[in-house]
Design a protein around this motif. Structure first.
Motif, PDB file in Angstrom:
ATOM      1  N   ALA A   1       0.811  -1.219   0.000  1.00 11.37           N
ATOM      2  CA  ALA A   1       0.000   0.000   0.000  1.00 11.37           C
ATOM      3  C   ALA A   1       0.848   1.274   0.000  1.00 11.37           C
ATOM      4  O   ALA A   1       0.316   2.369  -0.183  1.00 11.37           O
ATOM      5  CB  ALA A   1      -0.969  -0.010   1.186  1.00 11.37           C
ATOM      6  N   SER A   2       2.178   1.141   0.141  1.00 14.30           N
ATOM      7  CA  SER A   2       3.024   2.349   0.067  1.00 14.30           C
ATOM      8  C   SER A   2       3.110   2.850  -1.375  1.00 14.30           C
ATOM      9  O   SER A   2       3.614   3.941  -1.640  1.00 14.30           O
ATOM     10  CB  SER A   2       4.429   2.092   0.631  1.00 14.30           C
ATOM     11  N   ALA A   3       2.579   2.053  -2.320  1.00 16.71           N
ATOM     12  CA  ALA A   3       2.506   2.506  -3.717  1.00 16.71           C
ATOM     13  C   ALA A   3       1.481   3.632  -3.870  1.00 16.71           C
ATOM     14  O   ALA A   3       1.493   4.360  -4.859  1.00 16.71           O
ATOM     15  CB  ALA A   3       2.116   1.336  -4.623  1.00 16.71           C
ATOM     16  N   ASN A   4       0.601   3.774  -2.872  1.00 14.41           N
ATOM     17  CA  ASN A   4      -0.510   4.734  -2.979  1.00 14.41           C
ATOM     18  C   ASN A   4      -0.035   6.155  -2.628  1.00 14.41           C
ATOM     19  O   ASN A   4       0.252   6.461  -1.468  1.00 14.41           O
ATOM     20  CB  ASN A   4      -1.622   4.283  -2.028  1.00 14.41           C
ATOM     21  N   LYS A   5       0.030   7.021  -3.645  1.00 13.68           N
ATOM     22  CA  LYS A   5       0.597   8.370  -3.441  1.00 13.68           C
ATOM     23  C   LYS A   5      -0.302   9.217  -2.545  1.00 13.68           C
ATOM     24  O   LYS A   5       0.179  10.028  -1.770  1.00 13.68           O
ATOM     25  CB  LYS A   5       0.803   9.062  -4.801  1.00 13.68           C
ATOM     26  N   PHE A   6      -1.622   9.021  -2.665  1.00 16.11           N
ATOM     27  CA  PHE A   6      -2.519   9.788  -1.783  1.00 16.11           C
ATOM     28  C   PHE A   6      -2.230   9.425  -0.328  1.00 16.11           C
ATOM     29  O   PHE A   6      -2.053  10.292   0.528  1.00 16.11           O
ATOM     30  CB  PHE A   6      -4.001   9.521  -2.103  1.00 16.11           C
ATOM     31  N   LEU A   7      -2.148   8.123  -0.066  1.00 16.96           N
ATOM     32  CA  LEU A   7      -1.920   7.653   1.304  1.00 16.96           C
ATOM     33  C   LEU A   7      -0.588   8.189   1.851  1.00 16.96           C
ATOM     34  O   LEU A   7      -0.508   8.647   2.986  1.00 16.96           O
ATOM     35  CB  LEU A   7      -1.951   6.120   1.327  1.00 16.96           C
ATOM     36  N   MET A   8       0.453   8.153   1.016  1.00 15.29           N
ATOM     37  CA  MET A   8       1.778   8.592   1.483  1.00 15.29           C
ATOM     38  C   MET A   8       1.796  10.092   1.781  1.00 15.29           C
ATOM     39  O   MET A   8       2.379  10.535   2.764  1.00 15.29           O
ATOM     40  CB  MET A   8       2.859   8.252   0.431  1.00 15.29           C
ATOM     41  N   GLN A   9       1.120  10.891   0.910  1.00 11.18           N
ATOM     42  CA  GLN A   9       1.076  12.338   1.151  1.00 11.18           C
ATOM     43  C   GLN A   9       0.278  12.642   2.422  1.00 11.18           C
ATOM     44  O   GLN A   9       0.689  13.453   3.248  1.00 11.18           O
ATOM     45  CB  GLN A   9       0.455  13.059  -0.062  1.00 11.18           C
ATOM     46  N   PHE A  10      -0.858  11.939   2.572  1.00  9.10           N
ATOM     47  CA  PHE A  10      -1.678  12.183   3.760  1.00  9.10           C
ATOM     48  C   PHE A  10      -0.917  11.770   5.022  1.00  9.10           C
ATOM     49  O   PHE A  10      -0.980  12.444   6.049  1.00  9.10           O
ATOM     50  CB  PHE A  10      -3.016  11.428   3.641  1.00  9.10           C
ATOM     51  N   GLN A  11      -0.171  10.663   4.909  1.00 10.65           N
ATOM     52  CA  GLN A  11       0.627  10.211   6.062  1.00 10.65           C
ATOM     53  C   GLN A  11       1.638  11.284   6.472  1.00 10.65           C
ATOM     54  O   GLN A  11       1.794  11.592   7.650  1.00 10.65           O
ATOM     55  CB  GLN A  11       1.364   8.906   5.710  1.00 10.65           C
ATOM     56  N   SER A  12       2.308  11.840   5.462  1.00  7.72           N
ATOM     57  CA  SER A  12       3.292  12.882   5.729  1.00  7.72           C
ATOM     58  C   SER A  12       2.615  14.100   6.365  1.00  7.72           C
ATOM     59  O   SER A  12       3.110  14.675   7.341  1.00  7.72           O
ATOM     60  CB  SER A  12       3.982  13.257   4.413  1.00  7.72           C
ATOM     61  N   ASP A  13       1.458  14.489   5.829  1.00  5.49           N
ATOM     62  CA  ASP A  13       0.723  15.650   6.357  1.00  5.49           C
ATOM     63  C   ASP A  13       0.341  15.448   7.813  1.00  5.49           C
ATOM     64  O   ASP A  13       0.523  16.326   8.644  1.00  5.49           O
ATOM     65  CB  ASP A  13      -0.549  15.875   5.531  1.00  5.49           C
ATOM     66  N   ILE A  14      -0.212  14.278   8.100  1.00 11.18           N
ATOM     67  CA  ILE A  14      -0.784  14.059   9.424  1.00 11.18           C
ATOM     68  C   ILE A  14       0.319  13.859  10.469  1.00 11.18           C
ATOM     69  O   ILE A  14       0.167  14.223  11.628  1.00 11.18           O
ATOM     70  CB  ILE A  14      -1.826  12.895   9.360  1.00 11.18           C
ATOM     71  N   LEU A  15       1.461  13.296  10.037  1.00  7.03           N
ATOM     72  CA  LEU A  15       2.599  13.114  10.953  1.00  7.03           C
ATOM     73  C   LEU A  15       3.441  14.379  11.063  1.00  7.03           C
ATOM     74  O   LEU A  15       4.244  14.509  11.964  1.00  7.03           O
ATOM     75  CB  LEU A  15       3.528  12.005  10.445  1.00  7.03           C
ATOM     76  N   ARG A  16       3.279  15.265  10.129  1.00  9.03           N
ATOM     77  CA  ARG A  16       4.171  16.422   9.945  1.00  9.03           C
ATOM     78  C   ARG A  16       5.621  15.942   9.919  1.00  9.03           C
ATOM     79  O   ARG A  16       6.498  16.430  10.646  1.00  9.03           O
ATOM     80  CB  ARG A  16       3.946  17.464  11.028  1.00  9.03           C
ATOM     81  N   ALA A  17       5.848  14.950   9.071  1.00 10.05           N
ATOM     82  CA  ALA A  17       7.192  14.369   8.929  1.00 10.05           C
ATOM     83  C   ALA A  17       7.371  13.951   7.469  1.00 10.05           C
ATOM     84  O   ALA A  17       6.385  13.746   6.751  1.00 10.05           O
ATOM     85  CB  ALA A  17       7.330  13.145   9.833  1.00 10.05           C
ATOM     86  N   GLU A  18       8.636  13.836   7.066  1.00  2.89           N
ATOM     87  CA  GLU A  18       8.911  13.348   5.711  1.00  2.89           C
ATOM     88  C   GLU A  18       8.611  11.862   5.629  1.00  2.89           C
ATOM     89  O   GLU A  18       8.973  11.108   6.541  1.00  2.89           O
ATOM     90  CB  GLU A  18      10.391  13.522   5.395  1.00  2.89           C
TER      91      GLU A  18
END
Ligand code: ADP
Length: 492
Positions: A408-425
């Protein structure tokens, strides 16, 4: 040019990858093998199926790359953890099927251990909470239930191993009986502080010490392969799959953290030389290093990760393919206040609530299908957020970067949202490959092909994608507050 062969013996399939000296993958083969479900909640593998799948992928890799034993400098093994095999020391014949980590057959016995007050003692020695997941109670079950097994074990005729040990035994025709720290640490029999099998726990589970393999560092010369296309080559690494991924992502320093987005999510944080005691429901375990001494790791998992996407596809039919979830989520401008808490089988760390159930909140007349899909993906990211925050609290470290892999790390939406919500790269390296790559790196280091800094340089040079936080802080906090409320509702 010398090559490294790495074998990844996973829960549903076995892979073999060959890497050249620059760390480039020359070829990779994968074969699935049968899952056995004798009763609801029980999961087994046939050790013969596992062994055959390993032989087949090794032959495919040898033929595919046109390489022979003389070209291979070292072999590395990474494997599904905790899965338990007991076999005859002389004939190699298993006395029962392999009991897979997912198998719940000893759950009641584990509940009794908790009731009887063993949790703290077990945690203090092994870093684990008593659970059917880990090997100890599975071994006990085999000794208590396979005919004649206990007597044979006491006579010294039987061996126990996790899958790595079984493979080493078969590959060496019975000469190597060994495992590594990362696998031993998942048996609930190994003291992660003294780095020895624990006599008191062996007595508690009624397991004869003579059944246990010798334990070595993950990056180590385990000995020679005795048959097949790679006869004569030495196995230079053994590492549990999640720790393989941690190493393969280059998480070498305290505070480095990775997440694998598979069916569930597995988060591991390197905490360096010292074990961190968790106050937030995480387990403490051992990680692989380039040197002989293992590092300590905090581990937390999310039960339902990519599985919520499978549910969207197969359960409610909102999407046709898992990858279609990305486009659908991006089409919805936001989730419109909808939250999906995918607590299908309860909630893991930091909540540990077996009674929580999947919940969708905030639906209005205007809610769209795409918003539900989007909220489902966001539900994965929020759960990962919760585990990362638990790790930060336990370790007293602020996370600024998460390395990721898995389907599921192939999912760009999920990865961007993860970065946003964690406030981390969020850094995605060659996704899907980190586990087997970790085993290859550890083997190459032990064989003297690479140093730790070579490995870091290869990882830096490799293809990767970095997602940086873009969300405005007010929005982030308000979304997180909404998630907290939704989790409360899933627990009512
Ligand atoms: P495992 O090793 O647990 O079998 P994988 O790493 O192969 O898992 O990942 C498979 C999981 O990832 C499945 O649950 C699937 O639904 C999910 N998945 C695969 N591709 C995508 C995608 N593009 N977007 C979201 N989820 C995905």
């Amino acid at each position: 040019m010398k090559y490294i062969l790495a074998i990844d013996q996973g829960t549903t399939s076995t892979r073999a990858h060959i890497y050249d000296q620059k760390g480039e993958c020359v070829c990779g083969y994968q074969l699935e093998f049968p899952q056995i479900y004798p009763k609801p909640g029980w999961v087994e593998h046939s050790p013969a199926d596992i062994w055959n799948s390993v032989c087949s992928v090794m032959s495919l890799a040898a033929d595919g790359a046109g390489l022979s034993a003389a070209d291979i400098a070292a072999v590395g093994i990474t494997n599904q953890r905790e899965t338990t095999v007991v076999w005859d020391r002389r004939t190699g014949e298993p006395v029962y099927n392999a009991i897979v980590w997912q198998c719940r057959r000893t759950a009641d016995y584990c509940k009794k251990l908790v009731r009887d007050g063993f949790s703290e003692r077990i945690y203090n020695k092994t870093g684990l909470v008593p659970d059917a997941y880990f090997s100890a109670t599975k071994i006990k079950w085999i000794l208590d239930n396979a005919e004649g097994a206990r007597e044979r074990a006491e006579r010294g005729e039987l061996c126990f191993g996790t899958v790595d040990t079984y493979l080493l035994f078969r590959l060496s025709k019975g000469k190597i009986f060994a495992t590594d720290y990362t696998n031993a640490a998942r048996t609930m029999l190994f003291n992660i502080h003294t780095l020895e099998w624990d006599k008191e726990l062996l007595r508690l589970f009624d397991i004869p010490p003579c059944m246990l393999p010798q334990v070595f560092p993950s990056s180590h010369d385990f000995g020679e392969i005795a048959e097949g296309p790679f006869k004569g080559v030495h196995v230079h690494s053994v590492v549990g799959d999640q720790q393989g991924s941690l190493f393969g992502q280059g998480c070498f320093e305290a505070g480095d953290i990775k997440n694998t987005y598979g069916t569930g999510c597995f988060l591991l944080m390197n905490t360096g030389d010292g074990p961190v005691k968790s106050e937030n429901g995480l387990v403490t375990t051992l990680g692989a290093t380039a040197s002989g001494k293992p590092c300590y790791v905090l581990e937390g998992s999310v039960f339902v990760g990519g599985a919520v996407v499978q549910w969207l596809r197969d359960g409610v039919g909102l999407i046709k393919r898992a990858s279609a979830s990305e486009r659908a989520a991006m089409r919805a401008k936001d989730s419109g206040g909808v939250y999906v808490v995918p607590a299908f089988t309860g909630l893991g760390a930091p909540y540990w609530d077996a009674n929580a159930r999947g919940t969708i909140t905030g639906i209005t007349r205007g809610t769209t299908k795409n918003q539900i899909i989007r909220a489902s993906l966001e539900g994965i990211a929020y759960q990962v957020y919760d585990v990362v925050k638990a790790m930060e609290r336990d370790a007293g470290i602020n996370i600024t970067r998460l390395s990721v892999d898995g389907g599921a790390s192939a999912n760009k939406f999920l990865m961007q949202f993860q970065s946003d919500i964690l406030r981390a790269e969020v850094v995605r390296t060659r996704h899907g490959e980190s586990t087997v790559l970790g085993a290859a790196f550890l083997a190459g280091i032990s064989a003297g092909i690479w140093s730790k800094s070579d490995v870091l340089a290869m990882l830096k040079g490799g293809e990767r994608r970095v997602f940086s936080p873009k969300m405005e802080e007010g929005e982030r906090l308000s979304l997180l507050a909404g998630w907290e409320k939704a989790v409360q509702k899933s627990r009512l």
